[in-house]
Motif scaffolding. Structure first.
Motif, short mmCIF file in Angstrom:
data_model
loop_
_atom_site.label_atom_id
_atom_site.label_comp_id
_atom_site.label_asym_id
_atom_site.label_seq_id
_atom_site.Cartn_x
_atom_site.Cartn_y
_atom_site.Cartn_z
N SER A 255 2.29 1.83 -3.38
CA SER A 255 1.30 2.41 -4.30
C SER A 255 1.07 3.90 -4.00
O SER A 255 0.94 4.73 -4.93
CB SER A 255 0.00 1.64 -4.21
OG SER A 255 -0.55 1.76 -2.91
N LYS A 256 1.04 4.26 -2.70
CA LYS A 256 0.89 5.67 -2.34
C LYS A 256 2.08 6.50 -2.80
O LYS A 256 1.93 7.62 -3.32
CB LYS A 256 0.71 5.81 -0.84
CG LYS A 256 -0.63 5.29 -0.32
CD LYS A 256 -0.73 5.47 1.17
CE LYS A 256 -2.08 4.99 1.68
NZ LYS A 256 -2.22 5.15 3.15
N GLN B 230 0.82 -1.21 0.00
CA GLN B 230 0.00 0.00 0.00
C GLN B 230 0.86 1.26 0.00
O GLN B 230 0.58 2.23 -0.72
CB GLN B 230 -0.93 0.00 1.22
CG GLN B 230 -1.99 -1.10 1.18
CD GLN B 230 -2.81 -1.16 2.45
OE1 GLN B 230 -2.56 -0.38 3.39
NE2 GLN B 230 -3.77 -2.07 2.48
N GLY C 40 3.98 5.84 -5.30
CA GLY C 40 3.88 5.97 -6.76
C GLY C 40 2.90 7.06 -7.15
O GLY C 40 3.17 7.87 -8.06
N SER C 41 1.75 7.07 -6.47
CA SER C 41 0.76 8.12 -6.80
C SER C 41 1.28 9.50 -6.44
O SER C 41 1.07 10.48 -7.16
CB SER C 41 -0.54 7.83 -6.07
OG SER C 41 -0.33 7.86 -4.66
N LEU C 42 2.00 9.60 -5.32
CA LEU C 42 2.57 10.90 -4.94
C LEU C 42 3.62 11.35 -5.94
O LEU C 42 3.74 12.56 -6.25
CB LEU C 42 3.18 10.81 -3.55
CG LEU C 42 2.17 10.75 -2.37
CD1 LEU C 42 2.91 10.51 -1.05
CD2 LEU C 42 1.39 12.05 -2.30
N GLU C 43 4.43 10.40 -6.43
CA GLU C 43 5.43 10.79 -7.42
C GLU C 43 4.76 11.31 -8.69
O GLU C 43 5.22 12.28 -9.32
CB GLU C 43 6.32 9.58 -7.73
CG GLU C 43 7.31 9.26 -6.62
CD GLU C 43 8.15 8.06 -6.97
OE1 GLU C 43 7.84 7.38 -7.98
OE2 GLU C 43 9.14 7.77 -6.25
N GLU C 44 3.65 10.66 -9.07
CA GLU C 44 2.92 11.15 -10.25
C GLU C 44 2.36 12.56 -10.01
O GLU C 44 2.44 13.45 -10.87
CB GLU C 44 1.78 10.17 -10.58
CG GLU C 44 2.25 8.81 -11.06
CD GLU C 44 2.95 8.90 -12.41
OE1 GLU C 44 2.65 9.82 -13.20
OE2 GLU C 44 3.82 8.02 -12.66
N ARG C 45 1.80 12.76 -8.83
CA ARG C 45 1.28 14.09 -8.51
C ARG C 45 2.40 15.12 -8.45
O ARG C 45 2.26 16.26 -8.86
CB ARG C 45 0.55 14.04 -7.17
CG ARG C 45 -0.77 13.26 -7.21
CD ARG C 45 -1.39 13.18 -5.85
NE ARG C 45 -1.68 14.51 -5.33
CZ ARG C 45 -2.13 14.77 -4.09
NH1 ARG C 45 -2.32 13.74 -3.25
NH2 ARG C 45 -2.38 16.00 -3.70
#
Length: 467
Positions: A147-148, A144, A150-155
């Motif tokens: 995944s968080k 988890q 990864g999403s933060l890096e995208e943001r």
């Protein structure tokens, strides 16, 4: 009873004599001279008769006294013998009671230890399940977090493109560092958990080995107790009627289970019924002894059947038996060890790689020299069949070597080597006598029968078999 009848006869004859004399005195019609003459003759006869009766009675009484004295002596001896046997029985019964109580105490201790191990095993099993659950939870949290991240890096990429303010960039950088620190902590925690899991697995293996050892000890105590409680002597060379799969296949496996004391144990090679064998434990391995000679009590000049089944005393002098030796040799690669001692108390040894064929080939021997300070007297016996006094398999010899040398052995062309020969004390003069003894030759050994000999088997190490 004979003396009693004799006394009755004496008493009867005396009574008859008195009746006869009294009857003779009741004749008043006889003349006076005849009466006088007859009285004098009767008196003389009665005196002699009474003297004979007294002598006969005295001899009878003397014989009766001697017989009574012998009877008393015999009775005393029998009573003393009975008391002696009763004392021996009391001592034996007391010793059996002591051994039985010791066995019961050992059984109670084994039961207590087994119960403690079972409780510890349950606790370890519960701890292992709990640790596995925690590991699974940690892995899920890690997934988890990844995944968080990864999403933060995208943001973060999207925000950097839209000119994020500096304070937000610092906040994002701080959050990223915190996440990386948490990931390192989780990684170290997983490593620690894995180490604990490995330790628990190692403890479980040790507990399992201890349980197997305790199970074998309990079985051995049960067998020994049954032997002690049996009033009839047990033939330790017979196969045991025991349904157990926990017995070791040989003394080497018994050593690996943790047994370090030499003695008689029950073993069960593959494809064989269980039987007793003497296990000699050294500091690093276990030996299965198949022959031992130290005195002349056991006669080794036996028949083919006896050499197949085994004979002697497993704790003294014995031959284990060709059938049992063959079943052990079928387990894998073995080393045959020879230990001898001469009358100068000099000890020597030799080791050979060893294999044995079955009864259809008369237990043909196959050896090759391995190590030792004895001269090589066995390699030339490779391919020889076992020979006894009633089954001569040495076809290359013109005479019956088994009868000349005595004792069963793998003979070849009347060779001088025979560790099952007749036991002689010190030097035996004459070649015809000497070659019947416990011989190892030709070589540098003294030309007389050896003092002791021992033949044993041990598993060939992997390094040795690889060579």
């Amino acid at each position: 009873m004979k003396l009693f009848y004799l006394l009755l006869l004496l008493a009867g004859s005396t009574t008859a004599f008195h009746l006869d004399t009294s009857g003779r005195r009741e004749h008043p019609t006889l003349p006076s001279e005849a009466l006088t003459t007859e009285a004098s003759q009767t008196e003389a006869k009665s005196r002699f008769a009474m003297l004979d009766d007294v002598r006969l009675l005295a001899n009878g009484l003397l014989q009766l006294g001697q017989s009574l004295r012998e009877f008393v002596h015999k009775t005393k001896a029998q009573i003393n013998d009975i008391f002696h046997k009763l004392n021996i029985f009391d001592r034996s019964f007391y010793q059996l009671s002591v051994v039985t109580s010791e066995i019961k105490e050992e059984e109670e201790e084994l039961k207590k230890t087994t119960n403690i191990l079972k409780v510890n095993n349950e606790e370890i099993r519960n701890l292992s399940l709990e640790i596995n659950t925690k590991i699974n939870n940690i892995l899920q949290e890690r997934t988890q977090l990844q995944s968080k991240v990864g999403s933060l890096e995208e943001r973060l990429k999207g925000l950097s493109q839209s000119m994020i303010p500096a304070d937000q960039l610092r906040e994002i950088t701080t959050l990223k560092e915190v996440i990386e620190a948490q990931e390192k902590t989780i990684t170290s925690l997983l490593i620690a958990v894995k180490e604990q899991h490995d330790q628990l697995d190692h403890q479980k293996i040790k507990i399992k080995n201890l349980e197997e050892k305790l199970s074998f000890k309990s079985f051995q105590l049960t067998v020994d107790k049954a032997m002690d409680s049996d009033h009839s002597p047990t033939d330790k060379f017979e196969y045991l009627q025991i349904n157990s799969t926990d017995l070791p296949v040989d003394c080497s496996e018994l050593f690996t289970r943790g047994e370090t004391k030499s003695g008689v144990y029950a073993i069960k090679p593959n494809q064989s019924e269980p039987f007793y064998a003497y296990c000699e434990m050294s500091s690093d391995q276990g030996f299965t002894v198949i022959q031992h000679r130290a005195d002349s009590i056991v006669d080794f000049d036996q028949t083919w059947e006896m050499y197949q089944n085994g004979f002697g005393d497993l704790e003294k002098d014995f031959w284990l038996g060709l059938k049992k030796i063959y079943t052990i040799s079928q387990l894998g690669a073995y080393i045959l060890r020879i230990d001898v001692e001469d009358w100068k108390e000099e000890k020597h040894w030799a080791e050979y790689s060893f294999s044995l064929e079955g009864p259809s080939k008369d237990y043909t021997l196959h050896v090759s020299h391995f190590a030792g300070d004895l001269s090589d007297a066995m390699t030339n016996l490779t391919g020889s069949r076992f020979t006894t006094k009633d089954k001569n398999n040495d076809n290359s010899c013109n005479s019956d070597c088994a009868r000349n040398c005595t004792g069963g052995w793998w003979l070849h062309a009347c060779s001088e080597t025979n560790l099952n020969g007749k036991y002689f004390s010190l030097r035996a003069f004459g070649q015809s006598v000497r070659r019947k003894g416990i011989q190892w030759g030709p070589g540098t050994m003294p030309l007389y029968s050896l003092k002791t000999s021992k033949i044993s088997l041990r598993v060939m190490p992997v390094t040795d078999s690889g060579n």
